[in-house]
Motif scaffolding. Structure first.
Motif: not given
Ligand SMILES: [Zn+2]
Ligand SMILES: [Zn+2]
Length: 284
Positions: A102, A200, A229, A233
């Motif tokens: 991912h 996302h 998140h 990332h």
């Molecule tokens: Zn992610």
């Protein structure tokens, strides 16, 4: 959204996908049926005792430790962390391998669960088939496949979870097993999928990362800090996903507690210049 990105072909047989789908359906349907049929205080005491271990198993163990090496620990405590994962039928090698894919292909072809493949695939479909072979997944985690005990859990990932189900059954009967173990596992499947999908698609971005990741306060509160998140990332190795004091990150507190007890060390934290970075405009 459907079909915006081409998908890799299925790698698991139809029978394997049906079996996993049946397990996920059972995790949801049995607890709901028991709630309608009537539950006991023992069922909910079992839930209160087991769910924290299940949640820590997913957020701290599977994600921050096994997938990202956010801290170091002994081989013995590593196995304890792996058993935490087993409380949700989790497999550290499979999860970590898939999750590294991912991060390698985020929101591009090859991402196992990007929302750009549609809601269904992002939420449940990727649990049925990540579209990678076992060999491809294991190749991502050579630091884990070298341990025979983790490889055993990889081959028999349901066994510890089924033992836990049996213990709960002996204490509380069918409803004890359904509410005590399966309900928590079902909640965590949906909590993880909420991060994979909402974080996302919607939310705010602090960093202009090369993907669609966002920070989502609501998801973070529901998933104990995993919703920061975009921060994650930008700096995936960090044990701390909430970079500011107001970005509540309960999983990080658990890691700090393990560190204070001397169970883990070399806890990775975000550098100060990232912690001070300003939010970018909202994304809708
Ligand atoms: Zn992610
Ligand atoms: Zn990650």
């Amino acid at each position: 959204m459907n079909g915006m990105l081409p998908q890799r072909p299925f790698t698991r047989s139809r029978a394997e996908r049906v079996r996993t789908g049946a397990l996920i359906a059972l995790m949801h349907l049995l607890p709901v049926s028991m709630i309608f049929a009537g539950t006991t205080s023992t069922d909910w005491l079992l839930f209160a005792a087991i769910y924290p271990f299940q949640a820590i198993g997913v957020g701290v163990c599977l994600h921050r430790y096994f997938a990202h090496n956010a801290f170091r620990t002994s081989r013995g405590f590593q196995f304890v962390l792996a058993l935490f994962c087993s409380a949700t039928f989790g497999d550290p090698i499979r999860f970590a391998g898939k999750h590294r894919l991912h991060h390698l292909h985020t929101d591009r072809e090859g991402d196992p669960h990007t929302p750009l493949h549609g809601f269904w695939h992002s939420w449940f479909g990727s649990h049925l088939d990540s579209r990678y072979t076992d060999k491809e997944i294991c190749a991502q985690v050579p630091n884990l496949t070298k341990y025979p005990e983790l490889m055993w859990l990889h081959r028999h990932s349901l066994v510890p979870g089924l033992v836990l189900c049996l213990v709960a059954f002996l204490i509380g009967g069918l409803s004890g097993m359904a509410i005590g173990v399966l309900l928590g596992a079902a909640i965590l499947v949906n909590q993880s999928s909420a991060v994979n999908y909402f974080c996302h698609r919607y939310g705010r971005r602090r960093f202009d990362t090369d993907d669609q990741s966002t920070n989502q306060m609501l998801v973070s509160l529901l998933v104990f800090g995993e919703g920061w998140h975009n921060n994650h990332h930008r700096y995936p190795v960090s044990a701390r996903a909430g970079f500011c004091w107001w970005e509540i990150d309960m999983f990080y507190w658990v890691i700090c507690a393990f560190e204070a007890l001397g169970l883990v060390w070399d806890v990775k934290r975000p550098p100060e210049h990232l912690r001070q970075a300003k939010l970018l405009p909202s994304r809708t």
